[in-house]
Enzyme design. Structure first.
Site, PDB file in Angstrom:
ATOM      1  CB  ILE A   1       8.324  53.555  65.527  1.00  0.00           C
ATOM      2  CG1 ILE A   1       7.304  52.441  65.240  1.00  0.00           C
ATOM      3  CG2 ILE A   1       7.606  54.886  65.740  1.00  0.00           C
ATOM      4  CD1 ILE A   1       6.355  52.176  66.385  1.00  0.00           C
TER       5      ILE A   1
ATOM      6  CG  HIS B   1       0.735  50.869  55.702  1.00  0.00           C
ATOM      7  ND1 HIS B   1       1.385  50.255  56.751  1.00  0.00           N
ATOM      8  CD2 HIS B   1      -0.564  50.466  55.773  1.00  0.00           C
ATOM      9  CE1 HIS B   1       0.519  49.520  57.433  1.00  0.00           C
ATOM     10  NE2 HIS B   1      -0.673  49.635  56.862  1.00  0.00           N
TER      11      HIS B   1
END
Length: 223
Positions: A114, A131
């Protein structure tokens, strides 16, 4: 020249080559694993399909993506989290390393960390991510598994701008596919990866030619 002649001339005039209208994008790619998305970008850049210049590839570990980049003569740098005092220090180091490459755009392509606030602030509005689900459904690290567990019949992939949330940034492009009966997570993920590779390339082309408006997307509230 009459208006009729103008129209005739317009019909027969050759269309400008895509390269003439496209902006050559300097991009940095972030990766963590096999690098198949990176490979698709490198192939598209090398063939002239996408008007991009991959100026550097950064990873958080030694992985196949490094070898793929080096095969194309692209500069690589591994920035492991474990070499820094904490995630905040790593965030600063990664931000500074990427800034040194002066990218127009950062592409998170299978990057399994992240991004921190320093990075997001430094590259706000010009960091995109892929994604393996149709966001806003099934965000997070297990998008394929979660879609199967929920029992949806259609899933796909998304390219979106990165913001401070997890897969919550404005959506730039999506591609859908149906889920086959009895399909395993690995089987579905492999089919989604094919779409992801196509979608990231087409999105980069769209950004370069102005068909995908990053600034406009960034001003819209996601969802």
């Amino acid at each position: 020249m009459s208006s009729t002649e103008d129209n005739a001339h317009a019909r027969h005039a050759p269309a400008p080559a895509p390269q003439e209208a496209a902006q050559q994008l300097r991009i940095v790619v972030l990766a963590s694993g096999g690098g198949t998305l990176l490979q698709a970008i490198l192939d598209a850049a090398n063939s002239g399909l996408a008007p991009v210049d991959v100026v550097a590839v950064f990873t958080d570990r030694e992985c196949e993506a490094v070898s793929r980049a080096q095969a194309f003569g692209v500069r690589t740098q591994v920035v492991p989290v474990g070499e820094y005092q904490d995630r905040a220090a790593w965030d600063v180091a990664l931000s500074e390393a990427v800034a040194g490459a002066s990218p127009d755009l950062v592409v998170s392509a299978g990057f399994m960390k992240i991004l921190g606030p320093r990075f997001i602030d430094a590259f706000a509005g010009r960091t995109i991510n892929t994604h393996p689900a149709l966001l806003p459904a099934f965000p997070g690290a297990h998008g394929v598994r979660d879609a199967l567990a929920y029992g949806v019949k259609i899933t796909g992939c998304t390219v979106h701008l990165v913001d401070a949330g997890v897969d919550t940034g404005p959506i730039l492009a999506q591609r859908a596919l149906g889920i086959n009966a009895g399909e395993t997570e690995d089987q579905l993920h492999e089919r989604i990866k094919v779409l992801e590779r196509e979608l990231i390339v087409s999105t980069l082309v769209g950004i370069a030619v102005g068909e995908v408006d990053l600034a406009g997307a960034a001003t819209r509230r996601p969802g």
